[in-house]
Motif scaffolding. Structure first.
Motif, mmCIF file in Angstrom:
data_model
loop_
_atom_site.group_PDB
_atom_site.id
_atom_site.type_symbol
_atom_site.label_atom_id
_atom_site.label_comp_id
_atom_site.label_asym_id
_atom_site.label_seq_id
_atom_site.Cartn_x
_atom_site.Cartn_y
_atom_site.Cartn_z
ATOM 1 N N THR A 35 0.812 -1.218 0.000
ATOM 2 C CA THR A 35 0.000 0.000 0.000
ATOM 3 C C THR A 35 0.843 1.266 0.000
ATOM 4 O OG1 THR A 35 -0.174 -0.161 2.428
ATOM 5 C CG2 THR A 35 -1.947 -1.140 1.135
ATOM 6 N N SER A 41 1.031 4.135 -2.890
ATOM 7 C CA SER A 41 0.621 5.483 -2.495
ATOM 8 C C SER A 41 1.730 6.504 -2.731
ATOM 9 C CB SER A 41 0.216 5.471 -1.019
ATOM 10 O OG SER A 41 -0.079 6.769 -0.564
ATOM 11 N N GLU A 49 -9.040 11.514 -6.559
ATOM 12 C CA GLU A 49 -9.895 10.391 -6.217
ATOM 13 C C GLU A 49 -9.485 9.137 -6.975
ATOM 14 O OE1 GLU A 49 -10.961 13.371 -7.040
ATOM 15 O OE2 GLU A 49 -11.757 14.082 -5.113
ATOM 16 N N GLN A 94 -6.974 6.622 -5.537
ATOM 17 C CA GLN A 94 -7.365 5.689 -4.490
ATOM 18 C C GLN A 94 -8.165 4.506 -5.015
ATOM 19 O OE1 GLN A 94 -6.116 6.220 -1.498
ATOM 20 N NE2 GLN A 94 -5.201 8.104 -2.273
ATOM 21 N N LEU A 100 -7.642 0.840 -3.199
ATOM 22 C CA LEU A 100 -8.735 0.490 -2.298
ATOM 23 C C LEU A 100 -9.585 -0.660 -2.813
ATOM 24 C CD1 LEU A 100 -10.000 3.983 -1.061
ATOM 25 C CD2 LEU A 100 -8.671 2.295 0.202
ATOM 26 N N THR A 140 -5.832 -3.688 -1.957
ATOM 27 C CA THR A 140 -6.099 -4.028 -0.548
ATOM 28 C C THR A 140 -6.897 -5.326 -0.409
ATOM 29 O OG1 THR A 140 -5.981 -1.698 0.114
ATOM 30 C CG2 THR A 140 -7.088 -3.219 1.614
#
Length: 253
Positions: free
Chosen positions: A70, A74, A165, A168, A172, A176
């Motif tokens: 992650t 990121s 946006e 992510q 997400l 994940t």
């Protein structure tokens, strides 16, 4: 190779850790402690051992991999998206800096941040469970390859994204869930035969399994297969990044 350019990009990105210390370092540590409280204490009381390893120690490699995946995505995605958002990417592209040097600067910084966080998490884990690394060299190999691979993947997402946006969406909704379903907190041998077979199509399984083997000598998948799959993912990401630079996809316009 313009090492000064690489160093400038690398240090600029690394300075973001110092400017956002609480978000960059403290947040992952707190998350790790919470995972140990929830999984290690609550579930660990019901599942004392897994593959002959105490459950608290068993989840440590999974926690480290989850953080590396992650955080690599990121860090790298934001690092390349923000210059695109502000328009400063054109100054970088017009400078006497090659695409390889740009990639080394951004991806190297993102991977370094992830490796620092992985080290901090492993140190934090020693306060909760006894740590035993049987193959430290292979542990470093798996860790570095994973950080580089998903930093490249994050770079790709950062180029593809057209809004904050969008940055992510993939982490997400895809990464994940794959990490949680990839044997981070359990052995896939516990699953029914059908779901065990389905899990083998999850690339994260090979990362977690190989990394866990470096700790305890126990793995859901052969370490050589895990290493091979990690290299395949790395090469695929490198191929996509090469295509992006060759075509100028969302960089030149």
């Amino acid at each position: 190779m313009n090492w000064l350019a690489i160093r400038a990009i690398y240090l600029f990105e690394m300075n973001r850790i110092r400017r956002n210390l609480s978000q960059s370092v403290l947040a992952p540590i707190i998350s790790t402690v919470l995972y140990f409280v929830v999984f290690g204490a609550a579930i660990g009381n019901r599942i004392t051992e897994m593959d002959g390893i105490s459950y608290g120690a068993f989840i440590v490699p999974g926690l480290v991999m989850l953080t590396v995946l992650t955080q690599s995505i990121s860090n790298a995605s934001f690092a390349i998206y923000f210059p695109r958002f502000t328009g400063t990417i054109y100054e970088l592209l017009s400078a006497p800096v090659s695409y390889a040097e740009i990639l080394l600067g951004y991806v190297g910084a993102a991977a370094t941040k992830s490796l620092v966080l992985a080290t901090i998490i492993m140190i934090t884990a020693t306060f909760f469970v006894p740590m035993n690394i049987q193959h430290p060299v292979w542990m470093i190999v798996f860790l570095v390859l994973t950080a580089l691979t998903f930093s490249l993947f994050g770079f790709i997402i950062g180029v593809w994204a057209d809004s904050f946006e969008s940055l992510q969406i993939v982490p997400l909704l895809i990464v994940t869930p794959l990490a949680f379903l990839g044997g981070s907190f359990y052995s896939i041998h516990m699953l029914p035969p059908f779901w065990h077979t389905v899990s083998l199509f999850n690339p994260v399984v090979y990362l977690v399994s190989g990394f866990r083997w470096s700790f305890y000598g126990s793995a859901d998948v052969s370490p050589s297969v895990s290493l091979g799959m990690t290299f395949v993912m790395l090469l695929v990401c490198l191929g996509i990044v090469a295509w992006i630079f060759k075509t100028g996809y969302r960089l030149r316009n």
